[in-house]
Design an enzyme around this catalytic site. Structure first.
Site, PDB file in Angstrom:
ATOM      1  N   LYS A 240       0.841  -1.196   0.000  1.00  0.00           N
ATOM      2  CA  LYS A 240       0.000   0.000   0.000  1.00  0.00           C
ATOM      3  C   LYS A 240       0.877   1.247   0.000  1.00  0.00           C
ATOM      4  O   LYS A 240       1.948   1.246   0.599  1.00  0.00           O
ATOM      5  CB  LYS A 240      -0.872   0.032   1.267  1.00  0.00           C
ATOM      6  CG  LYS A 240      -2.046  -0.917   1.243  1.00  0.00           C
ATOM      7  CD  LYS A 240      -2.904  -0.736   2.487  1.00  0.00           C
ATOM      8  CE  LYS A 240      -4.025  -1.756   2.541  1.00  0.00           C
ATOM      9  NZ  LYS A 240      -5.042  -1.575   1.494  1.00  0.00           N
ATOM     10  N   ARG A 314     -10.429 -11.363   0.950  1.00  0.00           N
ATOM     11  CA  ARG A 314     -11.289 -12.345   0.276  1.00  0.00           C
ATOM     12  C   ARG A 314     -10.652 -13.731   0.257  1.00  0.00           C
ATOM     13  O   ARG A 314     -11.349 -14.743   0.258  1.00  0.00           O
ATOM     14  CB  ARG A 314     -11.631 -11.847  -1.142  1.00  0.00           C
ATOM     15  CG  ARG A 314     -10.452 -11.657  -2.031  1.00  0.00           C
ATOM     16  CD  ARG A 314     -10.766 -10.849  -3.280  1.00  0.00           C
ATOM     17  NE  ARG A 314     -10.859  -9.409  -3.010  1.00  0.00           N
ATOM     18  CZ  ARG A 314     -11.181  -8.495  -3.933  1.00  0.00           C
ATOM     19  NH1 ARG A 314     -11.452  -8.869  -5.177  1.00  0.00           N
ATOM     20  NH2 ARG A 314     -11.227  -7.225  -3.607  1.00  0.00           N
TER      21      ARG A 314
HETATM   22  N1  BES Z   1      -8.361  -3.800   3.793  1.00  0.00           N
HETATM   23  C1  BES Z   1      -8.466  -3.325   2.471  1.00  0.00           C
HETATM   24  C2  BES Z   1      -9.750  -2.523   2.201  1.00  0.00           C
HETATM   25  C3  BES Z   1      -9.880  -1.218   2.925  1.00  0.00           C
HETATM   26  C4  BES Z   1      -9.444  -0.048   2.327  1.00  0.00           C
HETATM   27  C5  BES Z   1     -10.494  -1.151   4.151  1.00  0.00           C
HETATM   28  C6  BES Z   1      -9.569   1.148   2.983  1.00  0.00           C
HETATM   29  C7  BES Z   1     -10.637   0.062   4.796  1.00  0.00           C
HETATM   30  C8  BES Z   1     -10.171   1.205   4.219  1.00  0.00           C
HETATM   31  C9  BES Z   1      -8.443  -4.479   1.492  1.00  0.00           C
HETATM   32  O1  BES Z   1      -7.693  -5.567   1.877  1.00  0.00           O
HETATM   33  C10 BES Z   1      -7.844  -3.948   0.222  1.00  0.00           C
HETATM   34  O2  BES Z   1      -6.727  -3.530   0.257  1.00  0.00           O
HETATM   35  N2  BES Z   1      -8.628  -3.952  -0.847  1.00  0.00           N
HETATM   36  C11 BES Z   1      -8.184  -3.447  -2.100  1.00  0.00           C
HETATM   37  C12 BES Z   1      -8.675  -4.377  -3.175  1.00  0.00           C
HETATM   38  C13 BES Z   1      -8.043  -4.155  -4.502  1.00  0.00           C
HETATM   39  C14 BES Z   1      -6.564  -4.493  -4.447  1.00  0.00           C
HETATM   40  C15 BES Z   1      -8.729  -5.044  -5.498  1.00  0.00           C
HETATM   41  C16 BES Z   1      -8.767  -2.040  -2.273  1.00  0.00           C
HETATM   42  O3  BES Z   1      -9.871  -1.788  -1.797  1.00  0.00           O
HETATM   43  O4  BES Z   1      -8.093  -1.202  -2.849  1.00  0.00           O
HETATM   44 ZN    ZN Z   2      -5.630  -5.366   1.389  1.00  0.00          ZN
END
Ligand code: BES
Ligand code: ZN
Ligand code: ZN
Length: 463
Positions: A240, A314
């Site tokens: 991230k 997921r």
């Molecule tokens: N934990 C995150 C989602 C999230 C983002 C929760 C911001 C709370 C605040 C999840 O694991 C994630 O990173 N999802 C990605 C998915 C993408 C890579 C398809 C996202 O939402 O960007």
């Molecule tokens: Zn994630």
């Protein structure tokens, strides 16, 4: 701070609620008017001399009362008064308790110095204690379970990791007489949870699967709850950006919600059997990290192409959902997860996204949301979005090939792991936005909100 349901008594401060009409009709209208009070929603007017804290509401509904009570309690806590009185009836009681307990929540675990509040006693004055007693007890149980969830979510990743979350679950089980089973690395391997294990591989903390059970004598229904318990989500090798990583301690909020729900249900002694399954995992980087391009074999046998290691929730849920469905034949199957940033884009940051196949079940959840004061919105599945998860190398890809509808494609990924006989029993709750806030709103303060606990408590009580 002690909260008591009492018949009317004399008290240093009385909290009074006014909308514009009731202010006009009140004998206090002149003195409050002189102090500039106009009974606007969320306005407060503290008349120290007369021992009155006036609260403005737009109307006398739960949302307005809960919201201004949250501000009132903060003001009382920073005053020098040691006791305050609120007048309650069957319509306002729950909202006022939520305002006090949830709106007055503080998380000071990591502050070296805190000023203790002088406020010690809260009296809820009513006409008949007896007729409100049960409502009072249940509202307190649910609000305190919500704060229990908030405390865990707010705890830092150094302290709150998969093994320590498992330990905390074990302690809750002991206190509330729940059955508790914890699977570690060896058992997870035996269970062939290839997706969950891949996500946790680069962490120094062992991944855990937690299963708590509340089993009353004659349960009317059996409910399975599954929670995403990413005690930290760095994104993995699909790292991230620095600013998005901050707050990712909250990626365990689904797991913590599920713990808060089973705590509330067991304390209210509901006639519902509840199973809480949690996948507790930390998503980190390292030489042994799972990679984009890997293909994982999940517990169900479905193979998954990893295209982004940040879509890890997921993967964990795929294995836990499969396990939970095999272990328990439930009437309802609900999962809670901070699954996608896309859910916030779709619904805003205050609203939980609900996905699933049964419109009837979704409607009962809308009713529970209405009653509980949590905000929910439905995100519709469709076959065109499902196609976006096609993989050329495995059975399914962990990310969609197009960036739109990301909350729904994540829900559709989970759907792949729901057995046919459970399709109508299942709902997925994306709490990515609703579980955490960096600015106060309603009865929420900075940090975790405990999203899901009030909602599910309302749903389960109505069963
Ligand atoms: N934990 C995150 C989602 C999230 C983002 C929760 C911001 C709370 C605040 C999840 O694991 C994630 O990173 N999802 C990605 C998915 C993408 C890579 C398809 C996202 O939402 O960007
Ligand atoms: Zn994630
Ligand atoms: Zn995540």
């Amino acid at each position: 701070m002690k909260i008591e349901l009492v018949n009317d008594l004399a008290c240093e401060v009385s909290v009074l609620y006014f909308d514009k009409a009731s202010l006009e009709a009140s004998e206090k209208s002149e003195i409050l008017g002189r102090a500039g009070f106009k009974a606007e929603q969320d306005s407060l007017c503290f008349l120290y001399e007369s021992g009155i804290l006036a609260c403005g509401v737009e109307k006398f509904d739960a949302e307005s009362i809960r919201s201004v009570t949250s501000l009132a309690i903060r003001s009382l806590k920073s005053s020098t008064f040691s006791a305050a009185k609120f007048h309650v009836d069957e319509n306002s009681l729950v909202a006022i308790i939520e305002g006090i307990v949830l709106g007055g929540y503080e998380f000071n675990k990591y502050k070296s110095k805190t000023e203790p509040s002088k406020l010690e006693d809260i009296y809820l004055a009513c006409e008949s204690i007896e007729s409100l007693q049960e409502q009072f007890q249940n509202a307190l149980i649910v609000a305190e379970a919500t704060n229990f969830t908030r405390d865990i979510v707010n705890s830092i990743p150094y302290e709150l990791n998969p093994p320590s979350l498992a330990k905390l679950a074990k302690e809750l089980a002991k206190e509330n007489h729940l059955a508790c089973e914890i699977l570690g690395h060896a058992e997870l391997k035996k269970e062939k949870m290839g997706a969950l294990l891949a996500v946790g591989r680069a962490s120094e903390h062992e991944s855990k699967l937690i299963h708590l059970t509340y089993k009353p004598k004659n349960p009317k229904k059996v409910v399975t709850l599954v929670g995403k318990g990413l005690t930290y989500d760095s994104g993995g090798l699909s790292l991230k950006p620095a600013t998005s990583m901050v707050t990712m301690k909250m990626d365990k909020a689904g797991a913590c919600a599920v713990l808060g729900i089973i705590k509330a249900v067991s304390e209210m002694k509901l006639d519902v059997e509840v199973h809480a399954f949690i996948g507790a995992v930390e998503n980190m980087i390292g030489g042994n990290a799972y990679k984009p391009d890997d293909v994982l074999t999940s517990r169900s046998g479905t193979t998954i192409e990893v295209r982004n290691t940040d879509a890890e929730g997921r993967l964990v849920l795929a294995d836990v959902l499969d396990y939970a469905q095999e272990k328990v034949q439930a009437d309802y199957l609900f999962d809670f997860a901070t699954l996608t940033g896309a859910c916030m884009i779709a619904l805003g940051q205050y609203t939980t996204g609900i996905m699933g196949h049964s419109n009837m079940l979704k409607h009962s959840l809308f009713d529970a949301a209405q009653e509980s004061g949590e905000l929910v919105g439905s995100l519709p599945f469709n076959r065109h979005l499902k196609k976006l998860l096609k993989s050329d190398i495995a059975d399914i890809s962990n990310t969609a090939s197009k960036p739109y509808g990301g909350a729904i494609t994540a829900g559709l990924f989970l759907d792949k792991f729901i057995k046919d006989e459970n399709k109508e029993k299942w709902l997925h709750f994306d709490i990515a936005g609703s579980a955490y806030t960096e600015a106060p709103w309603d009865c929420n303060v900075y940090g975790a909100t405990g999203a899901g606990v009030r909602l599910m408590s309302s749903f389960l009580r109505a069963l």
